[in-house]
Design a protein around this motif. Sequence first.
Motif, PDB file in Angstrom:
ATOM      1  N   ASP A  11       0.796  -1.218   0.000  1.00 53.81           N
ATOM      2  CA  ASP A  11       0.000   0.000   0.000  1.00 53.81           C
ATOM      3  C   ASP A  11       0.832   1.273   0.000  1.00 53.81           C
ATOM      4  O   ASP A  11       0.318   2.336  -0.331  1.00 53.81           O
ATOM      5  CB  ASP A  11      -0.926   0.034   1.214  1.00 53.81           C
ATOM      6  CG  ASP A  11      -2.010  -1.017   1.130  1.00 53.81           C
ATOM      7  OD1 ASP A  11      -2.482  -1.435   2.183  1.00 53.81           O
ATOM      8  OD2 ASP A  11      -2.371  -1.410   0.014  1.00 53.81           O
ATOM      9  N   GLU A  12       2.082   1.203   0.411  1.00 55.51           N
ATOM     10  CA  GLU A  12       2.857   2.419   0.603  1.00 55.51           C
ATOM     11  C   GLU A  12       4.244   2.294   0.004  1.00 55.51           C
ATOM     12  O   GLU A  12       4.765   1.193  -0.190  1.00 55.51           O
ATOM     13  CB  GLU A  12       2.982   2.737   2.092  1.00 55.51           C
ATOM     14  CG  GLU A  12       1.666   2.988   2.781  1.00 55.51           C
ATOM     15  CD  GLU A  12       1.866   3.544   4.183  1.00 55.51           C
ATOM     16  OE1 GLU A  12       2.821   4.308   4.380  1.00 55.51           O
ATOM     17  OE2 GLU A  12       1.064   3.203   5.055  1.00 55.51           O
ATOM     18  N   LEU A  13       4.852   3.466  -0.249  1.00 58.44           N
ATOM     19  CA  LEU A  13       6.251   3.507  -0.638  1.00 58.44           C
ATOM     20  C   LEU A  13       7.106   3.389   0.615  1.00 58.44           C
ATOM     21  O   LEU A  13       6.681   3.714   1.722  1.00 58.44           O
ATOM     22  CB  LEU A  13       6.547   4.818  -1.369  1.00 58.44           C
ATOM     23  CG  LEU A  13       5.769   5.040  -2.665  1.00 58.44           C
ATOM     24  CD1 LEU A  13       6.102   6.409  -3.251  1.00 58.44           C
ATOM     25  CD2 LEU A  13       6.065   3.946  -3.675  1.00 58.44           C
ATOM     26  N   SER A  14       8.320   2.928   0.431  1.00 58.62           N
ATOM     27  CA  SER A  14       9.219   2.730   1.560  1.00 58.62           C
ATOM     28  C   SER A  14       9.621   4.065   2.176  1.00 58.62           C
ATOM     29  O   SER A  14       9.884   5.049   1.473  1.00 58.62           O
ATOM     30  CB  SER A  14      10.470   1.978   1.093  1.00 58.62           C
ATOM     31  OG  SER A  14      11.359   1.765   2.161  1.00 58.62           O
ATOM     32  N   GLY A  48       4.740   7.940   3.306  1.00 58.79           N
ATOM     33  CA  GLY A  48       4.627   6.781   2.433  1.00 58.79           C
ATOM     34  C   GLY A  48       3.577   6.914   1.350  1.00 58.79           C
ATOM     35  O   GLY A  48       3.519   6.080   0.441  1.00 58.79           O
ATOM     36  N   LEU A  49       2.722   7.951   1.448  1.00 58.45           N
ATOM     37  CA  LEU A  49       1.681   8.186   0.451  1.00 58.45           C
ATOM     38  C   LEU A  49       2.084   9.345  -0.453  1.00 58.45           C
ATOM     39  O   LEU A  49       2.790  10.256  -0.023  1.00 58.45           O
ATOM     40  CB  LEU A  49       0.347   8.498   1.140  1.00 58.45           C
ATOM     41  CG  LEU A  49      -0.165   7.448   2.124  1.00 58.45           C
ATOM     42  CD1 LEU A  49      -1.486   7.893   2.732  1.00 58.45           C
ATOM     43  CD2 LEU A  49      -0.317   6.095   1.447  1.00 58.45           C
ATOM     44  N   VAL A 164     -13.824   3.559   7.093  1.00 60.21           N
ATOM     45  CA  VAL A 164     -13.634   4.209   5.793  1.00 60.21           C
ATOM     46  C   VAL A 164     -12.935   3.273   4.824  1.00 60.21           C
ATOM     47  O   VAL A 164     -13.336   3.140   3.653  1.00 60.21           O
ATOM     48  CB  VAL A 164     -12.836   5.520   5.963  1.00 60.21           C
ATOM     49  CG1 VAL A 164     -12.419   6.068   4.594  1.00 60.21           C
ATOM     50  CG2 VAL A 164     -13.653   6.562   6.708  1.00 60.21           C
ATOM     51  N   HIS A 165     -11.884   2.616   5.282  1.00 56.49           N
ATOM     52  CA  HIS A 165     -11.133   1.711   4.408  1.00 56.49           C
ATOM     53  C   HIS A 165     -12.027   0.602   3.871  1.00 56.49           C
ATOM     54  O   HIS A 165     -11.983   0.260   2.679  1.00 56.49           O
ATOM     55  CB  HIS A 165      -9.949   1.105   5.179  1.00 56.49           C
ATOM     56  CG  HIS A 165      -8.938   2.112   5.612  1.00 56.49           C
ATOM     57  ND1 HIS A 165      -7.947   1.826   6.535  1.00 56.49           N
ATOM     58  CD2 HIS A 165      -8.755   3.422   5.262  1.00 56.49           C
ATOM     59  CE1 HIS A 165      -7.209   2.901   6.726  1.00 56.49           C
ATOM     60  NE2 HIS A 165      -7.677   3.876   5.962  1.00 56.49           N
ATOM     61  N   ARG A 209      -6.009   4.125   2.457  1.00 59.27           N
ATOM     62  CA  ARG A 209      -4.746   4.018   3.179  1.00 59.27           C
ATOM     63  C   ARG A 209      -4.515   5.148   4.182  1.00 59.27           C
ATOM     64  O   ARG A 209      -3.556   5.117   4.945  1.00 59.27           O
ATOM     65  CB  ARG A 209      -3.579   3.982   2.187  1.00 59.27           C
ATOM     66  CG  ARG A 209      -3.609   2.804   1.235  1.00 59.27           C
ATOM     67  CD  ARG A 209      -2.311   2.660   0.457  1.00 59.27           C
ATOM     68  NE  ARG A 209      -2.036   3.783  -0.416  1.00 59.27           N
ATOM     69  CZ  ARG A 209      -2.414   3.859  -1.687  1.00 59.27           C
ATOM     70  NH1 ARG A 209      -3.144   2.895  -2.217  1.00 59.27           N
ATOM     71  NH2 ARG A 209      -2.092   4.893  -2.429  1.00 59.27           N
ATOM     72  N   MET A 210      -5.343   6.167   4.161  1.00 64.21           N
ATOM     73  CA  MET A 210      -5.131   7.308   5.054  1.00 64.21           C
ATOM     74  C   MET A 210      -5.314   6.912   6.524  1.00 64.21           C
ATOM     75  O   MET A 210      -6.062   6.003   6.854  1.00 64.21           O
ATOM     76  CB  MET A 210      -6.106   8.436   4.706  1.00 64.21           C
ATOM     77  CG  MET A 210      -5.792   9.185   3.436  1.00 64.21           C
ATOM     78  SD  MET A 210      -7.019  10.503   3.154  1.00 64.21           S
ATOM     79  CE  MET A 210      -6.306  11.327   1.742  1.00 64.21           C
TER      80      MET A 210
END
Length: 310
Positions: A11-14, A48-49, A164-165, A209-210
Amino acid sequence: MRVARGQLTLDELSTQVAQLRRGPVEFRYEPRGAATVVVFHGGHMRAGLTLGEEVFADGGCSVLAVSRPGYGRTPLTAGASPAAFADTTAELCTHLGIDAVTAAVGASAGGPTAVAMAAYHPDLVQRLILQSSVGPLPWPDRRTSVGARLVFAPGTEGMTWAAVHALVRLAPDLGLRLLLRDLTVLPVRDMLAALQPEHRARLVGLFSRMRSGHGFVLDLQALRTPTTLAHMAARICRPTLIIASRKDAAVPFPHAEALSSAIPGAELMESQADGHFVWFGRDWPSIAERIRVFLTRPETKPQLLRRPSE
């Protein structure tokens, strides 16, 4: 000062964590060219977002995205005010060997920290870009503030975002209608009808993802004194580009006008986006080109002013 690397997820960047004087700070650094932009994302976002960073990457800029206090793995102690966290970010730049920031970029609730960077570190920051940024006006309105303190409080935000997710993954159209209705002055169905499929998918991905952590409640506290932001804005001596939409209900257009009036020589560019997310407006390609031109302008020599005690 130590740097710890985060784990890359689906879901996220490193991201990494730097141990600085005020404690740990989460960041994502993507080196490309000599020009570096520092990005302060808005509420419910973390390093990460990504949102709106493509224009900088496409221009060959290195990108340093920082999780503001209370978001991700950055604790509140990293800087309870925009000015304090601007100091922490300047220390992070030194730690990473970045001696010049081509632009500090602030979006939404992250805008005041970018303003503080430009105001108090003009020897480091060469330009300022503000996108849908909170300005020197009361923010948010009382109804939003009361509701946000309930649903995004540290003890409840986990349950709020879990709901929400699940909603945006299981019923994305319904989820977007509920989540976007307070971000536009238009009927939300009109905003959704105009969204391109890739933008719709991008929003679903972001909302799925928030998280708020302790960060959004801190934003509500730290940004409730608009006079402080006005004083910081008046100190800025670097070229400034402000981008905002009149259809934004989350951060109304008068915030952009107030910033434009407060920052000497600031340029205000009106987006035609249908709400808060100017990156999804039909005129974003022309705005992105304006940003690229803005980033290549010769920098001006800053006039260093003494910083008042806080």
